[in-house]
Write a protein that holds these residues in place. Structure first.
Motif, PDB file in Angstrom:
ATOM      1  N   ALA A  38       0.027  15.114   6.239  1.00 32.15           N
ATOM      2  CA  ALA A  38       1.291  14.411   5.911  1.00 32.15           C
ATOM      3  C   ALA A  38       1.134  13.041   6.488  1.00 32.15           C
ATOM      4  N   ASN A  39       0.371  12.679   7.350  1.00 34.36           N
ATOM      5  CA  ASN A  39       0.115  11.529   8.009  1.00 34.36           C
ATOM      6  C   ASN A  39      -0.472  10.529   6.770  1.00 34.36           C
ATOM      7  N   GLN A  40      -1.283  11.233   6.210  1.00 39.87           N
ATOM      8  CA  GLN A  40      -2.047  10.272   5.036  1.00 39.87           C
ATOM      9  C   GLN A  40      -1.328   9.918   4.074  1.00 39.87           C
ATOM     10  N   ALA A  41      -0.591  11.201   3.585  1.00 43.56           N
ATOM     11  CA  ALA A  41       0.452  10.984   2.378  1.00 43.56           C
ATOM     12  C   ALA A  41       1.535  10.149   2.541  1.00 43.56           C
ATOM     13  N   ILE A  42       1.947  10.181   3.895  1.00 43.55           N
ATOM     14  CA  ILE A  42       2.920   9.145   4.209  1.00 43.55           C
ATOM     15  C   ILE A  42       2.906   7.812   4.184  1.00 43.55           C
ATOM     16  N   ALA A  43       1.669   7.599   5.042  1.00 46.40           N
ATOM     17  CA  ALA A  43       1.154   6.081   5.120  1.00 46.40           C
ATOM     18  C   ALA A  43       0.732   5.649   3.628  1.00 46.40           C
ATOM     19  N   MET A  44       0.261   6.492   2.724  1.00 37.48           N
ATOM     20  CA  MET A  44      -0.272   5.994   1.511  1.00 37.48           C
ATOM     21  C   MET A  44       1.072   5.833   0.581  1.00 37.48           C
ATOM     22  N   ALA A  45       1.980   6.550   0.706  1.00 38.87           N
ATOM     23  CA  ALA A  45       3.056   6.583  -0.169  1.00 38.87           C
ATOM     24  C   ALA A  45       3.810   5.030   0.174  1.00 38.87           C
ATOM     25  N   ARG A  46       3.912   4.767   1.514  1.00 39.64           N
ATOM     26  CA  ARG A  46       4.416   3.362   2.155  1.00 39.64           C
ATOM     27  C   ARG A  46       3.568   2.499   1.497  1.00 39.64           C
ATOM     28  N   ALA A  47       2.346   2.453   1.409  1.00 43.09           N
ATOM     29  CA  ALA A  47       1.704   1.183   1.042  1.00 43.09           C
ATOM     30  C   ALA A  47       1.357   1.081  -0.528  1.00 43.09           C
TER      31      ALA A  47
END
Ligand code: ATP
Length: 295
Positions: A42-51
């Protein structure tokens, strides 16, 4: 347009402050610090989606129970820009107990009942909508056979495969061999035989905490960037934020080999994360990422 799929875990982070970590058999007092969305997937997906907001869609696939923790997690990711595909399970939702000592070091235990319930067939089926130019991002919370099945299926479909072998117990040599980009911290690199060994046949990025990060290829160090000097408040999620920003920067450039600008962007994002309290609340926002990418 490239699409990204992250298949991994989502867990409720329950953070407790303790004076010092308990010795085996000890009962100690602590105080509740925070509760929030966590799990490396979830951490990686959320940060990637924001980026990647407005540039490439990011889908996150994970399993979740029907309990109170599951409801909190569903509510917690509602405002994020990613497409969450949460598979319902009759199992306890995964959660992490994070003990933070007075030196702000974390010791973390994460349950994996839901993450390990995802089968190879379920994970491989997700890839039907992906092909050449798209990206798959995995960590070590699924069962190793599930991860290997999805990595091999992704390879057959021409999908770019990124692996963060953490936790290390969930990763095998076959999984490491089946990815294109491996992102590890120093401990993970050591566990799997060192950076030179790991970089044969793929691109390896090794993060070095405050000292920055390196790129290795075919046994050789090819690039190194310094960390960003910040007042470190909370390291939770720094590695996830670094990986997400790095992959997003590479996708924005359409590149499969990281350049200094990608590592610098990732070090900026992770440095910001370390300088703020919390995990996803500490990651750069969509607006901060957009400003950084257009600077
Ligand atoms: P974590 O487990 O804390 O999420 P990690 O062990 O996976 O992190 P690290 O190598 O410790 O990975 O950190 C990842 C990146 O975060 C580093 O490459 C660096 O860019 C950034 N970082 C970590 N700690 C600091 C710090 N004290 N100051 C500045 N940047 C930091």
């Amino acid at each position: 347009m490239a699409q990204v799929v992250v298949i991994g875990n989502i867990a409720l982070d329950e953070t407790l402050a303790v004076e010092a970590f308990p010795e085996p058999g000890a009962s100690i007092a602590g105080s509740a610090l925070s509760e929030g969305v966590g799990g490396k997937g979830a951490n990686q997906a959320i940060a990637m989606a924001r980026a990647l907001a407005g540039v490439a869609p990011v889908r996150f696939v994970a399993a979740i129970g029907g309990d109170l923790r599951g409801a909190r997690l569903r509510a917690g990711i509602e405002g994020e820009v990613l497409e969450a595909r949460l598979i319902s399970r009759d199992l306890p939702t995964d959660f992490s107990v994070i003990l933070r000592d007075k030196n702000r070091e974390n010791t973390i235990v994460t349950t994996q009942d839901c993450a390990r319930s995802i089968t190879g067939e379920e994970a491989v089926a997700v890839l039907a909508e992906y092909g050449p130019g798209d990206a798959l991002v995995l960590q070590g919370n699924l069962r190793a056979e599930t991860s290997l099945a999805v990595l091999e299926a992704a390879k057959a479909r021409g999908i770019w495969r990124v692996l963060n072998p953490s936790p290390v117990e969930g990763c095998t040599a076959e999984m490491l061999a089946a990815c294109d980009l491996l992102v590890v911290n120093e401990g993970e690199a050591e566990t799997f035989g060192g950076a030179a060994h790991l970089s044969v046949g793929k691109v390896l990025v090794r993060t070095l905490g405050p000292r920055g990060a390196e790129v290795w290829q075919e046994g050789a160090l090819v690039l190194k960037v310094a960390g960003v000097a910040v007042e470190a408040l909370d390291p939770t999620g720094a590695g996830d934020c670094f990986l997400a920003a790095l992959v997003a920067a590479m996708i924005r450039r359409g590149a499969i080999l990281p350049e200094a600008e990608d590592l610098d962007l990732a070090a900026w994002a992770a440095g910001l994360c370390v300088s703020r309290l919390g995990t996803q609340s500490a990651f750069p926002t969509v607006a901060e990422f957009q400003a950084a990418f257009t600077a």
